[in-house]
Write a protein that holds these residues in place. Structure first.
Motif, PDB file in Angstrom:
ATOM      1  N   LYS A 112       0.829  -1.200   0.000  1.00 35.01           N
ATOM      2  CA  LYS A 112       0.000   0.000   0.000  1.00 35.01           C
ATOM      3  C   LYS A 112       0.866   1.253   0.000  1.00 35.01           C
ATOM      4  O   LYS A 112       0.561   2.235  -0.677  1.00 35.01           O
ATOM      5  N   ASP A 113       1.944   1.229   0.792  1.00 35.57           N
ATOM      6  CA  ASP A 113       2.890   2.340   0.874  1.00 35.57           C
ATOM      7  C   ASP A 113       4.292   1.805   0.643  1.00 35.57           C
ATOM      8  O   ASP A 113       4.551   0.604   0.779  1.00 35.57           O
ATOM      9  N   SER A 114       5.224   2.710   0.316  1.00 35.66           N
ATOM     10  CA  SER A 114       6.602   2.270   0.106  1.00 35.66           C
ATOM     11  C   SER A 114       7.255   1.830   1.411  1.00 35.66           C
ATOM     12  O   SER A 114       8.182   1.034   1.416  1.00 35.66           O
ATOM     13  N   SER A 115       6.774   2.356   2.542  1.00 36.63           N
ATOM     14  CA  SER A 115       7.197   1.933   3.876  1.00 36.63           C
ATOM     15  C   SER A 115       6.314   2.665   4.882  1.00 36.63           C
ATOM     16  O   SER A 115       5.366   3.362   4.498  1.00 36.63           O
ATOM     17  N   SER A 116       6.638   2.531   6.147  1.00 36.19           N
ATOM     18  CA  SER A 116       5.900   3.261   7.192  1.00 36.19           C
ATOM     19  C   SER A 116       6.839   4.218   7.931  1.00 36.19           C
ATOM     20  O   SER A 116       6.610   4.529   9.098  1.00 36.19           O
ATOM     21  N   LEU A 117       7.882   4.679   7.239  1.00 33.45           N
ATOM     22  CA  LEU A 117       8.854   5.569   7.877  1.00 33.45           C
ATOM     23  C   LEU A 117       8.241   6.901   8.304  1.00 33.45           C
ATOM     24  O   LEU A 117       8.679   7.500   9.283  1.00 33.45           O
ATOM     25  N   VAL A 153       9.113   7.470   2.226  1.00 31.15           N
ATOM     26  CA  VAL A 153       9.786   8.579   1.550  1.00 31.15           C
ATOM     27  C   VAL A 153       9.439   8.605   0.070  1.00 31.15           C
ATOM     28  O   VAL A 153       9.146   9.659  -0.509  1.00 31.15           O
ATOM     29  N   LEU A 154       9.456   7.433  -0.565  1.00 32.77           N
ATOM     30  CA  LEU A 154       9.150   7.383  -1.999  1.00 32.77           C
ATOM     31  C   LEU A 154       7.724   7.850  -2.285  1.00 32.77           C
ATOM     32  O   LEU A 154       7.454   8.400  -3.363  1.00 32.77           O
ATOM     33  N   ASP A 155       6.819   7.631  -1.341  1.00 31.73           N
ATOM     34  CA  ASP A 155       5.439   8.115  -1.517  1.00 31.73           C
ATOM     35  C   ASP A 155       5.386   9.636  -1.562  1.00 31.73           C
ATOM     36  O   ASP A 155       4.495  10.215  -2.175  1.00 31.73           O
TER      37      ASP A 155
END
Length: 281
Positions: free
Chosen positions: A249-254, A261-263
């Protein structure tokens, strides 16, 4: 979720804004190094690599950026690089959107990995060199992408499918419409001409991207900002395609409430080098 988004946005701004407005470009370059490293880590995970190798890819990308900095690449004319990166984004983006989600896994994983890391490296070079040109210049690029995204969102919600019968890319990002794209383009055109006026009224010592294009012809400014708005959509769709292929769903949960970040930088990855090409060609 809303509280998370607001808190994350406040923290990011508290880090980014002082670095951006510091007299030297060095703090901004360092903040961008961290973001690019995190983006490279996310890229490794989206391509099926494990945690350790993904961390290594992040460190490797930061090292490549730092080496470029140390070698003085930021102080040189990189027009050839901007031209090559622009061609790669236009041709590669078009090819990816044509094959859509099923075509992504058919590309050799090594080629996918290297292409993504190179895109991050080039974006870092473009962002930092734009900051070295001047804050006004860099902000004009960043704000264009943000305005295109905001106007596209509201235009899509207000007019989506009212003038067309099909969505922009339903297999990749079902929520995007052609009306949203047109709304984003209208927003950046208004932004560009307003910024040119503001540059003149304020007697800006560093010309924005828009003023640089306008001085060569209003038609070039119009074509340039429309092209940048379009390529920012391509960057967004390409990342959505890759996430859908990876089942993420997302590039990560950072970034809590914002994904990874990529989102946040997907539209900037092609827009930054292409803006540099348009400004210095």
């Amino acid at each position: 979720m809303l509280k998370q988004r607001i808190l994350t946005a406040i923290v990011l701004l508290a880090i980014l804004l002082p670095a951006l407005f510091y007299p030297s470009h060095v703090p901004f370059a360092c903040v961008m190094l961290v973001l690019i490293g995190a983006g490279a880590w996310e890229w490794g995970r989206l391509n099926g690599y494990g945690q350790r190798l993904s961390v290594f890819l992040g460190v490797e990308t930061v090292a490549l950026c730092a080496l470029s900095w140390w070698l003085g690449l930021l102080d040189r004319s990189l027009l050839l690089m901007w031209l090559l990166a622009s061609a790669a984004w236009v041709l590669g983006g078009a090819a990816l959107l044509r094959v859509a989600v099923p075509g992504w896994p058919r590309i050799p994983r090594g080629l996918r990995l290297v292409s993504g890391l190179l895109a991050l490296w080039v974006a870092w070079l473009a962002a930092v060199q734009a900051r070295m040109v001047g804050i006004n210049f860099l902000l004009s690029i960043l704000v264009l992408v943000w305005v295109a995204d905001v106007f596209a969102y509201f235009a899509g919600r207000a007019f989506g499918l009212k003038f067309t019968r099909s969505k922009l890319a339903p297999a990749i990002s079902p929520g995007k419409s052609w009306e949203g794209v047109w709304g984003g383009m209208a927003g950046v055109v208004v932004l560009a001409f307003a910024w040119v006026w503001a540059d003149r009224a304020a007697g800006a010592t560093v010309a924005s991207l828009y003023t640089r294009l306008y001085e060569r012809g209003w038609w070039l400014l119009l074509i340039g900002v429309l092209f940048l708005a379009a390529i920012s959509v391509v960057g967004d769709l390409v990342e959505s395609l890759i996430k859908r292929s990876a089942g993420a769903k997302d590039s990560s949960s950072l970034l809590p409430g914002h994904g990874g970040v990529l989102d946040r930088v997907d539209a900037l990855l092609p827009a930054l080098p292409i803006a540099m090409m348009l400004a210095f060609l």
